[in-house]
Motif scaffolding. Structure first.
Motif, PDB file in Angstrom:
ATOM      1  N   ASN A 671      -6.050  -7.515   8.221  1.00  0.00           N
ATOM      2  CA  ASN A 671      -5.509  -6.883   6.779  1.00  0.00           C
ATOM      3  C   ASN A 671      -6.321  -5.647   6.690  1.00  0.00           C
ATOM      4  OD1 ASN A 671      -4.013  -7.600   4.378  1.00  0.00           O
ATOM      5  ND2 ASN A 671      -6.041  -7.813   3.459  1.00  0.00           N
ATOM      6  N   GLU A 758       1.648 -14.356  10.683  1.00  0.00           N
ATOM      7  CA  GLU A 758       1.286 -13.366   9.655  1.00  0.00           C
ATOM      8  C   GLU A 758       0.565 -12.119   9.898  1.00  0.00           C
ATOM      9  OE1 GLU A 758       1.539 -12.479   5.581  1.00  0.00           O
ATOM     10  OE2 GLU A 758       2.826 -13.832   7.002  1.00  0.00           O
ATOM     11  N   LYS A 762       1.607  -8.360   9.917  1.00  0.00           N
ATOM     12  CA  LYS A 762       0.594  -7.484   9.014  1.00  0.00           C
ATOM     13  C   LYS A 762       0.127  -6.300   9.907  1.00  0.00           C
ATOM     14  CE  LYS A 762      -0.644  -8.224   5.489  1.00  0.00           C
ATOM     15  NZ  LYS A 762      -0.304  -7.796   4.256  1.00  0.00           N
TER      16      LYS A 762
END
Length: 848
Positions: A671, A758, A762
């Motif tokens: 992230n 994920e 991302k």
């Protein structure tokens, strides 16, 4: 490893971040399941796929309820293997199905007053729902259920193939009888304590006419071909199979019986001790014993009948116990020793088993402890024929008739005529020469293995495709009439009663004789469910083909199974039967190979507080509750990180909480990345790049060696190093950070597929990360700065490990415990304390 160290470390290292709000495992699970359903990334149906093939198979589950923690372990570990080989560029077949016939479902249905079909398929639906959530990379297009007519039709075909080849036959004999489940058991289904592996009841003997597969015809090949599997199967499994087959080399010696024209063959591994035989023993439940009793006095016949009834209440294990008092009945018959003409009294005694050799033994009491105990009980002669050195310190006699201890070993032959002065190596072949020259015996082999008893007196199984004429003739059901369908359970009494419920289905069981149309009956027994699982790996090759059991061309492409994963509890039963059926199908021209599974990985059990989980103990950990609480990824990662796959996992000593915190930390790394995809990592932080490329270089070898826990430890090290770089002056925009984050996502695909997908998205990539090939390490970066960690066991240096200076205590402990040198030093000792001082020292204290 105690993962509380990991949990504590992740707590402290990420205390300034609210990871739990960012990393929402529930949301990821809901997001990615439908995407995978649409993408079908694990399908192997494309005939134009030119990647090399790899067949990875997990032992399929029995639908007894929802998945349990044992399932959670085996399917996590098997999936690591399947996902790994995809990353290595292989087209991996990884199928799943359900072993859905059998007693547990039938008993559960009887208890609830419902049809076994409904119970079974409801459980399959629940397990499938949980299995899909668990994200194992199965090719769902190949799903099978062994209780489907489309499957068991081919069980019946297989039976008929063996029948035509003379490998399926029916005979009357003494069988293992489960008094609770009211059905027969194969020898392999009787535990070492004489109880049923199904019901736990003490198994008794019963005389019945049953169907058998002639697995003994393959005994030598089943034994000798184990050599092909050395180094690919666990050594203890190979040894268990060797012991079960139990080949003995010796001789069949023919004894004349006074008053009987036909000789009795007796198998012995020591024909050289014939001169020491002083009596003969036959198994009371052998047909020979009953034949010998015929024509004797009424008193002998009555004593024998009473004794036979008494023996029927004892298990084989009890009969073989060395400390059990010896019992028997003299049959008032005599054999003639072929080497010296002596009359040998014949006794019936329960320490001899009907299926050992020919059901009779020559008793040499001086040199066999059980024979000696029997001789002393009934005051029979004891004659020494082996001169064994006297080891008594006080010089006391070692004569067995005085000491009660048989003389065993390789002594010099005495009192043995032409063998006097010879030792065993010379005496055994010389004794066989003498027997063969006089037509009294021959060299032979004997086996512990017995033919596979496959018929069962229960409903929920494959009907046996044979029709019995009124005159006792057997007529195979024509192949074009298969499957012989199970009749509806409605109206049938399914309660165990010693005969198959199918016999009560009048419209089903009564059929015309296919030869002349006269009244006949279907065989009312069903097949052992191990028949279903003996070839299921082949049905996965073309599960929807209703024209053949499997396609030999597909078998040539995909089989045998490259990697099989499952529990060691199947070391004898399932694996032995699958090996046998594979060899039969090879001999019939259907397969080009003779072993079904090239490599085998056995996982341990999941226990709680040192004890096996069970409802009666109230110590069950429920799969659904753990997944709901921690998330699929955390449970899977915990299974991989807990230790070597073959070790038991004590759920009380591991920490899915710690695993979840690590996953949150990895998520935050992805992230935080700010650089764009495709950025050249060469300009990035060199220290982090060395850690990344060392991981890329080492992870494949560790994975192929099944050191999954070490891979996880090294991955934690990589995430820590990445976090350190992000928090340093270089920041999240450093190209080395992106490279490390992408590598982390690739690695997490093995253990935590939801988070891996994920993270991959991302980081700017299309799904599925599971199909992205593993990246090659840059060799120039592998000469990394490192620290030598010393590993001691009880203060003595046992290994030295080259590790990153940034390694954590938990990671260093995992690496140390994975060291073969350390494991050898620990041996069977109990670990009482582990002191870790990362990055330089691990000290392990053991007791014992």
């Amino acid at each position: 490893m105690n993962e509380s160290h990991v949990a504590h470390e992740q707590d402290s290292a990420s205390s300034r971040h609210d990871d739990e709000e960012v990393y929402d495992f529930s949301a990821l699970q809901k997001k990615w399941l439908p995407i995978w359903d649409e993408l079908q990334p694990f399908s192997t149906s494309n005939p134009d796929d030119e990647r090399p093939r790899k067949y990875v198979l997990d032992m399929f589950p029995y639908p007894s309820g929802d998945l349990h923690m044992g399932h959670a372990e085996v399917y996590a570990l098997g999936d690591v293997v399947a996902r790994y080989w995809r990353q290595q560029g292989f087209n991996v077949m990884h199928p799943i199905g359900w072993d859905s016939f059998g007693l547990p479902a039938e008993n559960a249905a009887i208890k609830r007053g419902i049809d076994p079909r409904g119970w079974t398929y409801d459980n399959i639906a629940q397990q499938k729902k949980s299995m899909r959530l668990y994200a194992a990379s199965f090719d769902w297009e190949r799903e099978i259920h062994t209780s489907d007519p489309e499957y068991y039709k081919w069980n019946q075909w297989l039976f008929l193939e063996l029948y035509k080849a003379g490998l399926a036959y029916r005979k009357e004999s003494w069988v293992n009888w489960d008094p609770v489940d009211q059905t027969v058991l194969a020898n392999e289904q009787v535990l070492a304590d004489g109880t049923s592996e199904r019901s736990g009841a003490v198994v008794v003997k019963k005389r019945l006419t049953q169907w058998y597969f002639k697995i003994t015809d393959y005994a030598d090949r089943l034994l000798d071909d184990l050599d092909q599997l050395e180094g690919h199967w666990p050594s203890k499994v190979l040894q268990m199979q060797r012991n079960w087959i139990g080949r003995s080399i010796g001789a069949d010696v023919e004894f004349e019986i006074e008053g009987r024209d036909e000789r009795i063959p007796v198998f012995t591994t020591r024909p050289d001790t014939l001169w020491g035989a002083t009596f003969m023993v036959v198994a009371p439940d052998a047909a020979l014993a009953s034949e010998l009793v015929e024509g004797t006095s009424p008193e002998v016949q009555q004593r024998f009948a009473d004794y036979l009834t008494e023996v029927g209440h004892s298990s084989e294990i009890e009969r073989q116990a060395t400390d059990r008092p010896k019992t028997g009945v003299f049959l008032e018959r005599y054999a003639v020793n072929p080497v010296n003409g002596e009359r040998l009294p014949i006794w019936a005694a329960d320490y001899v088993l009907a299926d050992y050799g020919h059901g009779a033994v020559m008793a040499v009491p001086a040199h066999d402890q059980r024979d000696l105990d029997f001789a002393r009980t009934f005051d029979l002669p004891v004659r020494v024929v082996l001169d064994v050195p006297n080891t008594n310190e006080d010089g006391a006699s070692n004569d067995p008739s005085e000491t009660g201890v048989a003389l065993s070993g390789d002594g010099t032959l005495i009192n043995s005529g032409p063998l006097d002065g010879l030792r065993k190596a010379e005496a055994v072949p010389r004794a066989i020469e003498i027997l063969e020259a006089e037509g009294r015996g021959r060299a032979t082999k004997n086996y512990r293995l017995r033919d596979w008893l496959i018929s069962r007196q229960r409903y929920w199984g494959t009907p046996i495709p044979i029709i019995h004429g009124e005159d006792g003739t057997e007529h195979p059901v024509p192949v074009e009439q298969l499957p012989v369908l199970l009749p509806d359970a409605a109206g049938l009494d399914l309660k165990p009663k010693g005969t198959s419920p199918l016999g009560g289905a009048a419209d089903w069981v009564n059929v015309p004789n296919p030869v002349d149309g006269t009244p006949a009956k279907r065989d009312a027994d069903t097949m052992d469910t191990f028949v279903d699982s003996s070839w299921y790996f082949l049905r996965f090759l073309n599960p929807n083909d209703d024209t053949k059991a499997f396609d030999p061309e597909e078998a040539q492409k995909w089989a045998p199974v490259d990697q099989y994963v499952g529990g060691v509890e199947h070391a004898i039963l399932h694996l032995l039967y699958a090996r046998f059926i594979t060899k039969v199908l090879h001999d019939l021209g259907y397969l080009s190979f003779t072993e079904p599974f090239k490599a085998l990985l056995n996982q341990g059990m999941v226990i709680l507080d040192g004890a096996k989980m069970s409802k009666s103990k109230g110590n069950i950990v429920f799969f659904t509750e753990e997944v709901d609480k921690h998330g699929v990824d955390a449970v899977r990662l915990t299974m991989a990180f807990a230790g070597p796959p073959e070790d038991d996992i004590d759920w009380a000593e591991v920490s899915p909480v710690g695993s979840a915190k690590f996953l949150a930390r990895a998520w935050r790394v992805a992230n935080d990345v700010t650089s764009e995809p495709g950025v050249d990592p060469a300009t990035g932080d060199p220290a982090l790049r060395r850690v990344t490329h060392r991981f890329l270089a080492d992870a494949p070898g560790l994975t192929e060696a099944f050191k999954f826990n070490v891979v996880v430890a090294r991955l934690m090290e990589l995430v820590n190093a990445t976090r350190k770089t992000i928090d340093s002056g270089a920041g999240a925009g450093d190209p080395a950070v992106r490279e490390a984050a992408e590598t982390t996502a690739l690695a997490l695909n093995l253990f935590a597929p939801y988070l891996a997908e994920e993270m991959w998205e991302k980081l700017g990539f299309e799904p599925s990360v599971a199909l992205v090939q593993w990246r090659k390490a840059d060799e120039s970066l592998l000469v990394a700065e490192s620290v030598t960690a010393i590993v001691q066991v009880n203060g003595k240096v046992r290994d030295r490990l080259e590790v990153s200076p940034q390694i954590t205590d938990a990671e260093l402990e995992a690496l140390a415990m994975a060291s073969e040198a350390v494991q050898k030093a620990i041996g069977g000792g109990e670990i009482v304390k582990v002191i870790v001082r990362a990055p330089k020292l691990v000290n392990i204290a053991i007791r014992g």
